[in-house]
Design an enzyme around this catalytic site. Structure first.
Site, PDB file in Angstrom:
ATOM      1  N   ASP A  11     125.038  77.487 -16.761  1.00 14.24           N
ATOM      2  CA  ASP A  11     124.942  77.875 -18.173  1.00 14.24           C
ATOM      3  C   ASP A  11     123.531  77.636 -18.712  1.00 14.24           C
ATOM      4  O   ASP A  11     122.833  76.735 -18.251  1.00 14.24           O
ATOM      5  CB  ASP A  11     125.962  77.063 -18.987  1.00 14.24           C
ATOM      6  CG  ASP A  11     126.240  77.697 -20.337  1.00 14.24           C
ATOM      7  OD1 ASP A  11     125.889  78.887 -20.530  1.00 14.24           O
ATOM      8  OD2 ASP A  11     126.807  77.014 -21.205  1.00 14.24           O
ATOM      9  N   GLY A  14     120.561  82.271 -21.452  1.00 15.43           N
ATOM     10  CA  GLY A  14     120.200  82.928 -22.710  1.00 15.43           C
ATOM     11  C   GLY A  14     119.284  82.041 -23.545  1.00 15.43           C
ATOM     12  O   GLY A  14     118.256  82.503 -24.069  1.00 15.43           O
ATOM     13  N   HIS A  28     118.630  85.558 -17.206  1.00 23.76           N
ATOM     14  CA  HIS A  28     119.515  85.834 -16.064  1.00 23.76           C
ATOM     15  C   HIS A  28     118.684  86.127 -14.807  1.00 23.76           C
ATOM     16  O   HIS A  28     119.045  85.728 -13.700  1.00 23.76           O
ATOM     17  CB  HIS A  28     120.433  87.026 -16.373  1.00 23.76           C
ATOM     18  CG  HIS A  28     121.386  86.770 -17.498  1.00 23.76           C
ATOM     19  ND1 HIS A  28     122.073  85.584 -17.631  1.00 23.76           N
ATOM     20  CD2 HIS A  28     121.774  87.538 -18.552  1.00 23.76           C
ATOM     21  CE1 HIS A  28     122.843  85.636 -18.714  1.00 23.76           C
ATOM     22  NE2 HIS A  28     122.668  86.803 -19.286  1.00 23.76           N
ATOM     23  N   GLU A  59     135.912  86.448 -18.939  1.00 22.87           N
ATOM     24  CA  GLU A  59     135.619  86.536 -20.386  1.00 22.87           C
ATOM     25  C   GLU A  59     134.241  87.167 -20.652  1.00 22.87           C
ATOM     26  O   GLU A  59     133.956  87.591 -21.772  1.00 22.87           O
ATOM     27  CB  GLU A  59     135.653  85.140 -21.032  1.00 22.87           C
ATOM     28  CG  GLU A  59     137.058  84.562 -21.201  1.00 22.87           C
ATOM     29  CD  GLU A  59     137.674  84.098 -19.885  1.00 22.87           C
ATOM     30  OE1 GLU A  59     136.940  83.563 -19.034  1.00 22.87           O
ATOM     31  OE2 GLU A  59     138.892  84.284 -19.708  1.00 22.87           O
ATOM     32  N   LEU A 123     126.484  76.921   5.636  1.00 20.37           N
ATOM     33  CA  LEU A 123     127.022  76.757   4.269  1.00 20.37           C
ATOM     34  C   LEU A 123     127.879  77.971   3.935  1.00 20.37           C
ATOM     35  O   LEU A 123     127.559  79.092   4.354  1.00 20.37           O
ATOM     36  CB  LEU A 123     125.853  76.702   3.260  1.00 20.37           C
ATOM     37  CG  LEU A 123     126.241  76.601   1.777  1.00 20.37           C
ATOM     38  CD1 LEU A 123     126.603  75.157   1.414  1.00 20.37           C
ATOM     39  CD2 LEU A 123     125.106  77.077   0.852  1.00 20.37           C
TER      40      LEU A 123
HETATM   41  C1  FPP Z   1     125.447  81.640 -18.505  1.00 22.24           C
HETATM   42  O1  FPP Z   1     124.304  81.575 -19.332  1.00 22.24           O
HETATM   43  C2  FPP Z   1     125.183  82.499 -17.383  1.00 22.24           C
HETATM   44  C3  FPP Z   1     125.895  83.603 -17.071  1.00 22.24           C
HETATM   45  C4  FPP Z   1     127.046  84.098 -17.843  1.00 22.24           C
HETATM   46  C5  FPP Z   1     125.525  84.439 -15.935  1.00 22.24           C
HETATM   47  C6  FPP Z   1     125.136  83.666 -14.714  1.00 22.24           C
HETATM   48  C7  FPP Z   1     124.278  84.548 -13.924  1.00 22.24           C
HETATM   49  C8  FPP Z   1     123.196  84.147 -13.211  1.00 22.24           C
HETATM   50  C9  FPP Z   1     122.811  82.729 -13.035  1.00 22.24           C
HETATM   51  C10 FPP Z   1     122.305  85.137 -12.572  1.00 22.24           C
HETATM   52  C11 FPP Z   1     123.007  86.120 -11.698  1.00 22.24           C
HETATM   53  C12 FPP Z   1     123.409  85.532 -10.416  1.00 22.24           C
HETATM   54  C13 FPP Z   1     123.177  86.112  -9.235  1.00 22.24           C
HETATM   55  C14 FPP Z   1     123.758  85.522  -8.006  1.00 22.24           C
HETATM   56  C15 FPP Z   1     122.350  87.310  -9.065  1.00 22.24           C
HETATM   57  P1  FPP Z   1     124.432  82.119 -20.797  1.00 22.24           P
HETATM   58  O2  FPP Z   1     123.999  83.537 -20.798  1.00 22.24           O
HETATM   59  O3  FPP Z   1     125.804  81.875 -21.328  1.00 22.24           O
HETATM   60  O4  FPP Z   1     123.379  81.209 -21.545  1.00 22.24           O
HETATM   61  P2  FPP Z   1     123.471  80.643 -23.021  1.00 22.24           P
HETATM   62  O5  FPP Z   1     124.658  79.698 -23.052  1.00 22.24           O
HETATM   63  O6  FPP Z   1     122.181  79.926 -23.192  1.00 22.24           O
HETATM   64  O7  FPP Z   1     123.644  81.815 -23.926  1.00 22.24           O
END
Ligand code: FPP
Length: 226
Positions: A11, A14, A28, A59, A123
């Site tokens: 997390d 953003g 991302h 979600e 892994l």
């Molecule tokens: C949460 O941060 C992150 C996600 C919902 C997406 C996770 C995706 C990645 C780490 C990159 C893609 C992965 C691969 C394997 C290519 P958020 O957007 O909720 O951040 P915030 O809480 O600061 O808004």
């Protein structure tokens, strides 16, 4: 111990981007590079056997279409281009979650990488894609309804996308929630909540968690040894 299962809720992408005056999608992108670095570190770590990463939840479809489209493309690009990294590091890739809602391109990229890496043994990296813990349990019970097998803890567990208990559950980004991730598998997981935003997460952060974990006595509902 050489068979730890580490799961991570990645997390904070953003906020990391916003803090730098960039678009959320930039977070991302950097987040996907951290996925590569942490997976490589885990593949070289003698104690870690499985790494499960929450990349897209059931979600997350509620996010703006532009962000969802960006994540779908990022995932497909990543899976299509990273094969050599997986093979070089001996990493077996598996997807968990309901992939049926994804584009044909993304579904093909998932299946192809699963096939290409199926003999790797350093892994197992499970990427949770359109994954929800409740959805996984419902799908497992539906499988049992169809097969007519008895419903028990063992039969449900074996029907899950991922039948392996989690030892260490990490969430970056400062919130103290499990957000529908690996609900069944985390029954006795040790929980680690870090303020670090995912794009800033480094292998040293994971090392620190592993060191802390080694000092914890796990009783699984029992009592201390006398
Ligand atoms: C949460 O941060 C992150 C996600 C919902 C997406 C996770 C995706 C990645 C780490 C990159 C893609 C992965 C691969 C394997 C290519 P958020 O957007 O909720 O951040 P915030 O809480 O600061 O808004």
């Amino acid at each position: 111990m050489s068979d730890l299962h580490v799961a991570i809720i990645m997390d904070g992408n953003g906020r990391w981007a916003k803090n730098r005056g960039k678009k959320r999608t930039e977070g991302h992108k950097v987040g996907s590079e951290v996925v590569r670095d942490i997976t490589t570190f885990a593949s070289q770590h003698k104690d870690i056997a499985q790494l499960t990463l929450y990349a897209f939840s059931t979600e997350n479809w509620k996010r703006p279409k532009l962000e969802v489209d960006f994540l779908m493309k990022l995932l497909a690009d990543y899976l299509e281009s990273e094969k050599e990294t997986y093979l070089k590091n001996g990493v077996r890739f598996k997807a968990i979650g309901d992939r049926s809602r994804f584009s044909k391109r993304l579904q093909k990229a998932i299946t192809q990488l699963e096939e290409d890496t199926e003999n790797e043994t350093s892994l197992i990296q499970n990427l949770a894609l359109n994954y929800g813990g409740k959805d996984e349990i419902v799908r497992a019970v539906k499988k049992l309804q169809i097969s007519g097998d008895e419903v028990s803890e063992e039969s449900i567990e074996q029907s899950l996308d991922l039948p392996t208990a989690v030892d260490i559950l990490i969430r970056t980004g400062g919130d103290h929630r499990v957000s529908n991730f690996l609900l069944w598998q985390s029954a006795y997981a040790e929980l680690f909540f870090l303020d670090t935003l995912w794009p800033d997460f480094k292998k040293d952060d994971l090392s620190r968690v592993l060191n802390q974990f080694q000092g914890i006595e796990r009783r699984f509902g029992g009592v201390e040894d006398e």
